[in-house]
Design a protein around this motif. Sequence first.
Motif, PDB file in Angstrom:
ATOM      1  N   THR A  99       8.846   5.468  -7.652  1.00  0.00           N
ATOM      2  CA  THR A  99       7.497   5.579  -7.106  1.00  0.00           C
ATOM      3  C   THR A  99       6.597   4.468  -7.636  1.00  0.00           C
ATOM      4  O   THR A  99       6.499   4.265  -8.847  1.00  0.00           O
ATOM      5  CB  THR A  99       6.895   6.948  -7.457  1.00  0.00           C
ATOM      6  N   GLY A 100       5.962   3.751  -6.740  1.00  0.00           N
ATOM      7  CA  GLY A 100       5.038   2.682  -7.103  1.00  0.00           C
ATOM      8  C   GLY A 100       5.663   1.310  -7.166  1.00  0.00           C
ATOM      9  O   GLY A 100       4.948   0.300  -7.164  1.00  0.00           O
ATOM     10  N   SER A 101       6.998   1.242  -7.216  1.00  0.00           N
ATOM     11  CA  SER A 101       7.668  -0.046  -7.368  1.00  0.00           C
ATOM     12  C   SER A 101       7.422  -0.958  -6.168  1.00  0.00           C
ATOM     13  O   SER A 101       7.094  -2.135  -6.324  1.00  0.00           O
ATOM     14  CB  SER A 101       9.169   0.162  -7.582  1.00  0.00           C
ATOM     15  N   LEU A 102       7.555  -0.432  -4.966  1.00  0.00           N
ATOM     16  CA  LEU A 102       7.326  -1.267  -3.781  1.00  0.00           C
ATOM     17  C   LEU A 102       5.842  -1.492  -3.536  1.00  0.00           C
ATOM     18  O   LEU A 102       5.455  -2.531  -2.989  1.00  0.00           O
ATOM     19  CB  LEU A 102       7.986  -0.641  -2.556  1.00  0.00           C
ATOM     20  N   ASP A 103       5.006  -0.552  -3.922  1.00  0.00           N
ATOM     21  CA  ASP A 103       3.556  -0.764  -3.792  1.00  0.00           C
ATOM     22  C   ASP A 103       3.124  -1.994  -4.575  1.00  0.00           C
ATOM     23  O   ASP A 103       2.291  -2.783  -4.107  1.00  0.00           O
ATOM     24  CB  ASP A 103       2.795   0.465  -4.310  1.00  0.00           C
ATOM     25  N   ALA A 104       3.700  -2.161  -5.751  1.00  0.00           N
ATOM     26  CA  ALA A 104       3.343  -3.303  -6.585  1.00  0.00           C
ATOM     27  C   ALA A 104       3.754  -4.624  -5.956  1.00  0.00           C
ATOM     28  O   ALA A 104       3.198  -5.679  -6.287  1.00  0.00           O
ATOM     29  CB  ALA A 104       4.000  -3.157  -7.965  1.00  0.00           C
TER      30      ALA A 104
END
Length: 379
Positions: A99-104
């Motif tokens: 969670t959050g890895s691709l958002d970054a």
Amino acid sequence: MTAVLDGIVVADFSRVLAGPLATVTLADLGATVIKVERPGVGDETRQWGPPWTAATSAYFEAANRSKLSAELDLDDPADLEVAANLAYEADVVFENFRTGSLDARGLGYDAVAARNPGVVYCSISGFGPGSSLPGYDFLVQAVGGLMSITGDPQSPPSKVGVALVDVLTAKDAVAGVLAALLERTTSGRGQHVQVNLLSSLLGSLANQAASYLATGTSPGRLGNQHPSIAPYETLECADGQLAVACGNDGQFRRLAEALGRPALAADERFRTNPARVAHRDELVRELESALRQADVDTWLGRLERAGVPAGRVGDVGSAFALATRLGLDPRVSLGDEAMDQVRHPVTYSRTPVTDYRRPPRLGEHNDLVRDTYASRSPR
């Protein structure tokens, strides 16, 4: 003949099993699935063996046929741009990153949907977006209760013999994505489809989950027996085990008659299913005393003629042999040194699945994907 999902492009950033199993189903249905893999390494399952195939592992090949493979380093700006353009152009995006890895990296749902409002973006996690726990099938089988109802009651809890939670989650993901694609034909808009292994497992516990919700008591292990039906279990014959599944009183009467014990069906202990469940131990003793008088094959012939659901306890090989005898044609040959594959399990009267292609070599379609998406202007 046009495939069901002809023209649909899937950007597949998922790896291991649940995501790849979902996208291989979409590939079977005619979608163009572009599998994004780490340069030089690829999907972890390429190294998960034995058994090995001529090109990679049997595990990888089981979930990645009919796809394109492109190596893209999401920490490299040039490769990230290719990946972003792919996501901006795709009809469907699959991912199972932390969670959050691709958002970054600007590849999360909000960023992609801002440029591609029609995208159906499917995120797969272990325990939902609010948890950072890693989502491995075995772990979810353990904490999700499946192991607690699997195995002999006198033995420790046991996992199921296949990564069943991944498989169930993949099927939920396919259903969610297809529903979102159908809704898009009306609204013109995509949406974020989220599935997680724990919810898919709980949704698949069916009568066992209902037992807990109805009583507040967690069900336990019964081995090969059923908590609510009898006889619905394995029974001993002279030379091995026979699986018997009597789902109603009529089937039990026919079983009793075929065993030469018609009085059992009139016995108040066994006349109805609730009575048989309550007196299961006595029932099993009576049935096995008859079954031990002959071998499995003999009983199978008699029970088949009587219309009683029964079968020999077999293995994976005998299951394929049975499906072949029944005309189900369960395996397909892909050629090109690829192992045979299990046939797509659904039949369609007008749009059959016929285009099976071997799983891709790592980076086999690098040039195609880079040429297509490196200079493509985002929507």
